[in-house]
Design a protein around this motif. Sequence first.
Motif, PDB file in Angstrom:
ATOM      1  N   ASN A  29       0.817  -1.221   0.000  1.00 21.89           N
ATOM      2  CA  ASN A  29       0.000   0.000   0.000  1.00 21.89           C
ATOM      3  C   ASN A  29       0.848   1.267   0.000  1.00 21.89           C
ATOM      4  O   ASN A  29       0.533   2.259   0.657  1.00 21.89           O
ATOM      5  CB  ASN A  29      -0.931   0.019   1.214  1.00 21.89           C
ATOM      6  N   GLY A  30       1.960   1.225  -0.723  1.00 26.01           N
ATOM      7  CA  GLY A  30       2.810   2.406  -0.832  1.00 26.01           C
ATOM      8  C   GLY A  30       3.862   2.536   0.247  1.00 26.01           C
ATOM      9  O   GLY A  30       4.743   3.403   0.151  1.00 26.01           O
ATOM     10  N   ALA A  31       3.809   1.722   1.275  1.00 27.08           N
ATOM     11  CA  ALA A  31       4.821   1.753   2.330  1.00 27.08           C
ATOM     12  C   ALA A  31       5.909   0.733   2.021  1.00 27.08           C
ATOM     13  O   ALA A  31       5.621  -0.382   1.596  1.00 27.08           O
ATOM     14  CB  ALA A  31       4.197   1.449   3.685  1.00 27.08           C
ATOM     15  N   ILE A  32       7.156   1.121   2.212  1.00 26.74           N
ATOM     16  CA  ILE A  32       8.298   0.245   1.957  1.00 26.74           C
ATOM     17  C   ILE A  32       8.943  -0.117   3.288  1.00 26.74           C
ATOM     18  O   ILE A  32       9.240   0.750   4.106  1.00 26.74           O
ATOM     19  CB  ILE A  32       9.335   0.928   1.052  1.00 26.74           C
ATOM     20  N   CYS A  33       9.180  -1.406   3.493  1.00 28.31           N
ATOM     21  CA  CYS A  33       9.790  -1.908   4.725  1.00 28.31           C
ATOM     22  C   CYS A  33      11.136  -2.543   4.377  1.00 28.31           C
ATOM     23  O   CYS A  33      11.213  -3.416   3.517  1.00 28.31           O
ATOM     24  CB  CYS A  33       8.876  -2.937   5.387  1.00 28.31           C
ATOM     25  N   LEU A  34      12.194  -2.071   5.034  1.00 30.98           N
ATOM     26  CA  LEU A  34      13.534  -2.610   4.835  1.00 30.98           C
ATOM     27  C   LEU A  34      14.058  -3.102   6.179  1.00 30.98           C
ATOM     28  O   LEU A  34      13.979  -2.396   7.179  1.00 30.98           O
ATOM     29  CB  LEU A  34      14.492  -1.541   4.299  1.00 30.98           C
ATOM     30  N   ASN A 138       5.089   7.753   2.607  1.00 29.02           N
ATOM     31  CA  ASN A 138       5.051   9.121   2.090  1.00 29.02           C
ATOM     32  C   ASN A 138       6.441   9.740   2.250  1.00 29.02           C
ATOM     33  O   ASN A 138       7.410   9.175   1.800  1.00 29.02           O
ATOM     34  CB  ASN A 138       3.958   9.926   2.778  1.00 29.02           C
ATOM     35  N   THR A 139       6.559  10.867   2.934  1.00 34.00           N
ATOM     36  CA  THR A 139       7.875  11.485   3.132  1.00 34.00           C
ATOM     37  C   THR A 139       8.499  11.108   4.467  1.00 34.00           C
ATOM     38  O   THR A 139       9.606  11.551   4.786  1.00 34.00           O
ATOM     39  CB  THR A 139       7.773  13.025   3.067  1.00 34.00           C
ATOM     40  N   SER A 140       7.817  10.294   5.257  1.00 33.03           N
ATOM     41  CA  SER A 140       8.303   9.939   6.588  1.00 33.03           C
ATOM     42  C   SER A 140       9.118   8.645   6.560  1.00 33.03           C
ATOM     43  O   SER A 140       8.701   7.647   5.973  1.00 33.03           O
ATOM     44  CB  SER A 140       7.139   9.776   7.568  1.00 33.03           C
ATOM     45  N   LEU A 141      10.270   8.699   7.199  1.00 31.46           N
ATOM     46  CA  LEU A 141      11.078   7.510   7.438  1.00 31.46           C
ATOM     47  C   LEU A 141      11.011   7.204   8.939  1.00 31.46           C
ATOM     48  O   LEU A 141      11.469   7.990   9.768  1.00 31.46           O
ATOM     49  CB  LEU A 141      12.533   7.759   7.036  1.00 31.46           C
ATOM     50  N   ILE A 236      12.292  13.114   8.157  1.00 33.54           N
ATOM     51  CA  ILE A 236      11.515  13.552   7.003  1.00 33.54           C
ATOM     52  C   ILE A 236      12.428  13.568   5.776  1.00 33.54           C
ATOM     53  O   ILE A 236      13.447  14.258   5.751  1.00 33.54           O
ATOM     54  CB  ILE A 236      10.917  14.948   7.236  1.00 33.54           C
ATOM     55  N   LEU A 237      12.044  12.794   4.789  1.00 36.42           N
ATOM     56  CA  LEU A 237      12.850  12.649   3.584  1.00 36.42           C
ATOM     57  C   LEU A 237      12.608  13.783   2.597  1.00 36.42           C
ATOM     58  O   LEU A 237      11.498  14.332   2.520  1.00 36.42           O
ATOM     59  CB  LEU A 237      12.537  11.316   2.909  1.00 36.42           C
TER      60      LEU A 237
END
Length: 256
Positions: A29-34, A138-141, A236-237
């Motif tokens: 859903n648009g969120a990336i998990c590393l 979004n822009t949040s890490l 914030i990226l």
Amino acid sequence: MYGSFNVLNKNHPVKGLKSEDYSLVREKNGAICLVVADGVTRDPLPILPDKKTVRGAEIWAQKYNAKPSRYASEIACELFSNSILKGIVSHINEASIYDAVWEVNEAIGKYNKKHFPFPDYLVNDEAACQLACAVISNTSLFYGFLCAAGIAVINNKGKLVHKTPDEYWSNDADRHAFLKRAGLSLFSGAHGVWEEPETRFILRSFYRNTQRPGSYGVLTGDPPAVEKFYRTGRYILNQGDTVVVYTDGAAELIFK
């Protein structure tokens, strides 16, 4: 647009041994998990063979059991990513990062209670790992890290703009002083003679997940690993930023 990647060594320093490390990248859903987990190397024998010699490497290959630490690092990555991405993306925050790591630590603790109920901190040590994780929404890490694993952000000009502190080596002076008082730092090396079982026993039993000055955390199931040592944060990226999730061995190559 943002970039991201994990960094770890997939090959064990001793040829023929399976790496204890594990990593993954997942998106929902648009969120990336590393996630990157660095399994703590276990002892094949009470007195360690010299990996740099042919015979020493052969003994490591014959005696070393990577499965427990490999299990710890694999379950850490898989369980964290599943936990963090199963909810609604808007609910991702520092608290959810913390909760997911707490769940990981409990799972590793159950494994250790079953397989290593009475660890000797040497050959019969607990399964353990370091862990660094990042979730971009979004822009949040949102990120979390433990011990010497960490998170960094590099901008579109190649400049390092954010890096988490090393939670292991920053406290090394206290451990070194203790070893010196114990007569174990009269030899070369930051920790005295690492091959001697007394040195490793002290560092693992006295300083791992304890309240002593100079203590450090790794995921073994002990509550202090998360309560005291796991760090979370938010960054914030900006356009063109690259997120790097790494373990300590890779940090030496990237940042020094």
